[in-house]
Write a protein that holds these residues in place. Structure first.
Motif, PDB file in Angstrom:
ATOM      1  N   TYR A 104     -33.980  37.439  56.473  1.00  0.00           N
ATOM      2  CA  TYR A 104     -33.955  36.102  55.903  1.00  0.00           C
ATOM      3  C   TYR A 104     -35.375  35.582  55.728  1.00  0.00           C
ATOM      4  O   TYR A 104     -36.134  35.504  56.690  1.00  0.00           O
ATOM      5  CB  TYR A 104     -33.161  35.174  56.827  1.00  0.00           C
ATOM      6  CG  TYR A 104     -33.218  33.724  56.445  1.00  0.00           C
ATOM      7  CD1 TYR A 104     -32.550  33.260  55.321  1.00  0.00           C
ATOM      8  CD2 TYR A 104     -33.936  32.816  57.207  1.00  0.00           C
ATOM      9  CE1 TYR A 104     -32.598  31.933  54.972  1.00  0.00           C
ATOM     10  CE2 TYR A 104     -33.988  31.484  56.866  1.00  0.00           C
ATOM     11  CZ  TYR A 104     -33.317  31.046  55.745  1.00  0.00           C
ATOM     12  OH  TYR A 104     -33.369  29.729  55.403  1.00  0.00           O
ATOM     13  N   LEU A 105     -35.756  35.278  54.496  1.00  0.00           N
ATOM     14  CA  LEU A 105     -37.042  34.641  54.216  1.00  0.00           C
ATOM     15  C   LEU A 105     -36.786  33.189  53.843  1.00  0.00           C
ATOM     16  O   LEU A 105     -36.118  32.916  52.844  1.00  0.00           O
ATOM     17  CB  LEU A 105     -37.758  35.330  53.051  1.00  0.00           C
ATOM     18  CG  LEU A 105     -38.430  36.655  53.338  1.00  0.00           C
ATOM     19  CD1 LEU A 105     -39.072  37.204  52.074  1.00  0.00           C
ATOM     20  CD2 LEU A 105     -39.471  36.523  54.421  1.00  0.00           C
ATOM     21  N   PRO A 106     -37.275  32.234  54.618  1.00  0.00           N
ATOM     22  CA  PRO A 106     -37.114  30.832  54.264  1.00  0.00           C
ATOM     23  C   PRO A 106     -37.726  30.555  52.885  1.00  0.00           C
ATOM     24  O   PRO A 106     -38.659  31.242  52.462  1.00  0.00           O
ATOM     25  CB  PRO A 106     -37.868  30.081  55.360  1.00  0.00           C
ATOM     26  CG  PRO A 106     -37.920  31.031  56.506  1.00  0.00           C
ATOM     27  CD  PRO A 106     -37.983  32.393  55.891  1.00  0.00           C
ATOM     28  N   LEU A 107     -37.228  29.548  52.216  1.00  0.00           N
ATOM     29  CA  LEU A 107     -37.638  29.248  50.849  1.00  0.00           C
ATOM     30  C   LEU A 107     -39.147  29.041  50.733  1.00  0.00           C
ATOM     31  O   LEU A 107     -39.770  29.522  49.788  1.00  0.00           O
ATOM     32  CB  LEU A 107     -36.891  28.009  50.340  1.00  0.00           C
ATOM     33  CG  LEU A 107     -37.143  27.614  48.889  1.00  0.00           C
ATOM     34  CD1 LEU A 107     -36.750  28.754  47.947  1.00  0.00           C
ATOM     35  CD2 LEU A 107     -36.371  26.353  48.534  1.00  0.00           C
ATOM     36  N   ASP A 108     -39.774  28.358  51.684  1.00  0.00           N
ATOM     37  CA  ASP A 108     -41.214  28.132  51.582  1.00  0.00           C
ATOM     38  C   ASP A 108     -41.998  29.446  51.673  1.00  0.00           C
ATOM     39  O   ASP A 108     -42.968  29.649  50.943  1.00  0.00           O
ATOM     40  CB  ASP A 108     -41.707  27.138  52.631  1.00  0.00           C
ATOM     41  CG  ASP A 108     -41.280  27.464  54.047  1.00  0.00           C
ATOM     42  OD1 ASP A 108     -40.416  28.353  54.237  1.00  0.00           O
ATOM     43  OD2 ASP A 108     -41.797  26.830  54.975  1.00  0.00           O
ATOM     44  N   ILE A 109     -41.581  30.363  52.502  1.00  0.00           N
ATOM     45  CA  ILE A 109     -42.236  31.668  52.597  1.00  0.00           C
ATOM     46  C   ILE A 109     -41.968  32.478  51.332  1.00  0.00           C
ATOM     47  O   ILE A 109     -42.863  33.131  50.789  1.00  0.00           O
ATOM     48  CB  ILE A 109     -41.755  32.436  53.847  1.00  0.00           C
ATOM     49  CG1 ILE A 109     -42.008  31.631  55.115  1.00  0.00           C
ATOM     50  CG2 ILE A 109     -42.381  33.819  53.910  1.00  0.00           C
ATOM     51  CD1 ILE A 109     -43.474  31.326  55.372  1.00  0.00           C
ATOM     52  N   HIS A 110     -40.730  32.441  50.848  1.00  0.00           N
ATOM     53  CA  HIS A 110     -40.365  33.159  49.620  1.00  0.00           C
ATOM     54  C   HIS A 110     -41.242  32.692  48.450  1.00  0.00           C
ATOM     55  O   HIS A 110     -41.719  33.504  47.663  1.00  0.00           O
ATOM     56  CB  HIS A 110     -38.883  32.956  49.314  1.00  0.00           C
ATOM     57  CG  HIS A 110     -38.426  33.632  48.076  1.00  0.00           C
ATOM     58  ND1 HIS A 110     -38.230  34.998  48.023  1.00  0.00           N
ATOM     59  CD2 HIS A 110     -38.150  33.143  46.845  1.00  0.00           C
ATOM     60  CE1 HIS A 110     -37.834  35.308  46.796  1.00  0.00           C
ATOM     61  NE2 HIS A 110     -37.776  34.216  46.075  1.00  0.00           N
TER      62      HIS A 110
END
Length: 117
Positions: A104-110
């Motif tokens: 799972y990559l959080p949206l900010d990291i993505h």
């Protein structure tokens, strides 16, 4: 890559810690506060869930164990995505309660990765 929480910790203090050391021990984020307090010589409050890992930063004592298990959770970052895990030195169980990717990559990291590519 081993899917899971795997959070890196990088520390540097000239004259007190040797560089280039890699420690592969089971740690918890709650262990950071007592470690830093012990490092600066401050009293560590009693009654908190803690395990200082300062001994792992000392060159001669890098093999001393810290924890034999760890629990973790994720409920919300940028969306509801409940996960729970328990780890031991030998086993790991991660439970995702919603459908989603293995890692799972959080949206900010993505977004950061997307902008870099």
């Amino acid at each position: 890559m081993d899917a899971g929480l795997e959070t890196a910790l990088v520390m540097y203090y000239p004259g007190r810690m040797d560089g280039g050391k890699v420690v592969n021990q089971l740690l918890c984020n709650v262990d950071l506060m007592p470690t830093l307090l012990e490092f600066i010589g401050a009293d560590v409050p009693q009654g908190i869930d803690r395990n200082s890992f300062l001994n792992l930063l000392k060159p001669a004592e890098s093999n001393l164990p810290t924890r034999d298990h760890s629990f973790s959770e994720l409920t919300w970052h940028d969306q509801y995505h409940p996960m729970r895990s328990v780890w031991t030195g030998k086993f790991k169980y991660i439970r995702n309660f919603e459908d989603g990717p293995s890692v799972y990559l959080p949206l900010d990291i993505h977004r950061i990765f997307r902008e870099l590519s």
